[in-house]
Design an enzyme around this catalytic site. Structure first.
Site, PDB file in Angstrom:
ATOM      1  N   ASP A   1      21.929 -54.131 -68.106  1.00  0.00           N
ATOM      2  CA  ASP A   1      21.293 -52.894 -68.536  1.00  0.00           C
ATOM      3  C   ASP A   1      20.539 -52.274 -67.364  1.00  0.00           C
ATOM      4  O   ASP A   1      19.781 -52.954 -66.671  1.00  0.00           O
ATOM      5  CB  ASP A   1      20.329 -53.173 -69.688  1.00  0.00           C
TER       6      ASP A   1
ATOM      7  N   HIS B   1      13.007 -40.678 -69.311  1.00  0.00           N
ATOM      8  CA  HIS B   1      12.501 -41.851 -70.025  1.00  0.00           C
ATOM      9  C   HIS B   1      11.600 -42.679 -69.117  1.00  0.00           C
ATOM     10  O   HIS B   1      10.514 -43.113 -69.524  1.00  0.00           O
ATOM     11  CB  HIS B   1      13.667 -42.695 -70.535  1.00  0.00           C
TER      12      HIS B   1
ATOM     13  N   GLU C   1      16.919 -47.665 -78.516  1.00  0.00           N
ATOM     14  CA  GLU C   1      17.069 -47.043 -77.200  1.00  0.00           C
ATOM     15  C   GLU C   1      18.431 -46.348 -77.144  1.00  0.00           C
ATOM     16  O   GLU C   1      19.469 -46.986 -77.365  1.00  0.00           O
ATOM     17  CB  GLU C   1      16.953 -48.075 -76.076  1.00  0.00           C
TER      18      GLU C   1
ATOM     19  N   GLU D   1      21.422 -45.042 -75.349  1.00  0.00           N
ATOM     20  CA  GLU D   1      22.073 -45.292 -74.068  1.00  0.00           C
ATOM     21  C   GLU D   1      23.569 -45.033 -74.161  1.00  0.00           C
ATOM     22  O   GLU D   1      24.150 -45.017 -75.250  1.00  0.00           O
ATOM     23  CB  GLU D   1      21.869 -46.747 -73.617  1.00  0.00           C
TER      24      GLU D   1
ATOM     25  N   ASP E   1      20.223 -50.439 -77.308  1.00  0.00           N
ATOM     26  CA  ASP E   1      19.660 -51.694 -76.811  1.00  0.00           C
ATOM     27  C   ASP E   1      18.279 -51.874 -77.435  1.00  0.00           C
ATOM     28  O   ASP E   1      17.256 -51.572 -76.827  1.00  0.00           O
ATOM     29  CB  ASP E   1      19.579 -51.661 -75.282  1.00  0.00           C
TER      30      ASP E   1
ATOM     31  N   LYS F   1      14.451 -58.123 -75.656  1.00  0.00           N
ATOM     32  CA  LYS F   1      15.664 -57.328 -75.558  1.00  0.00           C
ATOM     33  C   LYS F   1      16.937 -58.073 -75.960  1.00  0.00           C
ATOM     34  O   LYS F   1      17.945 -57.438 -76.226  1.00  0.00           O
ATOM     35  CB  LYS F   1      15.846 -56.862 -74.105  1.00  0.00           C
TER      36      LYS F   1
END
Length: 433
Positions: A133, A140, A205, A207, A239, A259
């Site tokens: 990641d 952000h 999140e 992405e 994520d 995470k």
């Protein structure tokens, strides 16, 4: 064919004899993403989304309808082999599929190989060897940094190096599979010692995911001018993040249990060729910012390396669904809000000789727009939990509650091109176990 050029498969006048493909919000004949699907009594197999249907690729191969060099790669239960195809063969396959699904002369032969998407279960498209990641969403990074370092939101290395960390491949899951609220350590400001229990600051999140195609040998970097040839496709990626765990554990080594409990992806692999009409210039860096180092600098990448995609996040609570309320759109913004291109993150990842492999997954990191209506996480939208969001039922949210469902969407939009989408990236939060 260059990775930013178009051909007859992108022709906006091209239509499919599959009726549901006409003006489909995600899967018109100009898209043709790959995925892994199954129906009752069938093992997972390769398929292509077309409208509200899924085309069975092994059935097409067995009928002799696909290029001979590609047909054997359609037989497996993962798409790693197809992902590893050179771009020339992937383009040949795309052209053949476009022909099969647009020319009525092929309808009688191909129509029995279509399955209704509602009857299909979608799976992870590849055996993911590694997941990395990144943190390339500049707005952000600024928004989060200001919450902790108001006068200096970005650390000195951000504008020189694409920041990334290695995630957990085993906990990546396809859209629709719920996530269980994770447990872990958190330390409230007023506490003398950390507590162990369910996260109270669960966040999403927004992405993009990048699927690696052709790999590289250990010790052999990938030049920036060749990086696009190593990308097999794109997906949406959520994520999920436990912000309270992350604040306690991330120093000095970075994200860990905050995470690695669950990452959700959209299961369709949208190919670089499908996105050719939506290639745009990488936004210019602000005046005074350093130029990329030479190994990350390429004129074609700067001219064509960004993606003209609109990204959206929707939220529905259990009470909203029970009351018949439509999901609330939390944000919408462009995917071009990235400080580094996807080609730059591929090149940087391999710059030390790290070997990437077909089916590896890279995440861009959270992509936020400059304004609040395009923020890509609740951490930003709620200003770190200080400003609650009001839902149509009167409920409020600073972070996600049990029963909440988050859906990400992406749509390619460009003048003169048929819009295409990625399908949904959706998951519902279950209580901690």
């Amino acid at each position: 064919m260059s990775w930013w050029t178009t051909d007859e498969t992108h022709d906006p006048r091209r239509t499919s004899w599959v009726e549901s493909a006409q003006e489909h919000q995600d899967f018109p004949v100009q898209n043709l993403p790959f995925g892994l699907f199954s129906i009752e009594g069938m093992r997972p197999r390769a398929g292509v989304a077309i409208g509200d249907m899924v085309l069975d690729l092994p059935a097409c191969a067995n009928a002799g309808l696909l290029p001979a060099a590609v047909a054997p790669l359609c037989a497996g239960e993962v798409l790693n082999g197809l992902m590893a195809l050179p771009a020339t063969q992937r383009v040949a396959l795309r052209r053949r599929l476009s022909e099969l699904l647009s020319d009525p002369a092929h309808r009688a032969a191909v129509e029995p190989m279509l399955h209704a998407a509602v009857d299909c279960t979608l799976h992870l498209p590849a055996r993911i060897g590694d997941y990395t990641d990144f943190y390339v969403g500049i707005h952000h990074a600024n928004n989060i940094g200001r919450q902790f370092r108001p006068d200096n939101p970005l650390l000195p290395n951000y504008k020189y190096v694409p920041i990334g960390y290695h995630g957990r491949a085993s906990s990546v899951r396809p859209s629709g599979e719920p996530l269980v609220r994770p447990r872990g350590q958190r330390k409230p400001p007023e506490a003398d010692a950390p507590l162990f229990g369910p996260t109270v600051r669960l966040d999403y999140e927004l992405e993009l995911g990048v699927w690696i195609g052709l790999g590289n040998d250990l010790g052999t970097p990938i030049p920036i001018g060749q990086a696009a040839a190593h990308i097999a496709g794109f997906c949406l990626l959520n994520d999920w993040s436990a912000r309270d765990f992350q604040a306690w554990e991330y120093q000095p080594l970075g994200p860990f249990l905050a995470k690695n409990f669950h990452s959700t992806i959209s299961p369709w692999v949208v190919t670089p060729e499908a996105l050719a009409p939506f290639r745009i210039a990488q936004p210019a860096r602000p005046e005074g910012d350093p130029a990329p180092l030479a190994y990350l600098s390429d004129s074609d990448d700067q001219t064509h390396g960004a993606l003209g995609l609109a990204l959206e996040v929707e939220l529905s609570s259990a009470a909203m669904r029970a009351g018949g309320h439509a999901p609330l759109r939390l944000s919408r913004g462009p995917a071009s809000n990235m400080y580094w291109t996807v080609q730059q993150i591929v090149t940087h990842h391999a710059s030390n000789g790290c070997n990437l492999q077909p089916g590896d997954l890279l995440g861009t990191g959270t992509i936020s727009a400059l304004g609040r209506d395009g923020y890509g996480s609740l951490m930003e939208l709620s200003s770190g939990g200080r400003e609650p969001i009001t839902l149509p039922t009167g409920e409020t949210r600073t972070f996600l509650e049990d029963g909440d469902e988050v859906t990400l969407r992406a749509r390619g939009e460009a003048d003169g091109a048929v819009p295409i989408g990625f399908g949904e990236c959706r998951a519902r939060v279950l209580p901690a176990q």
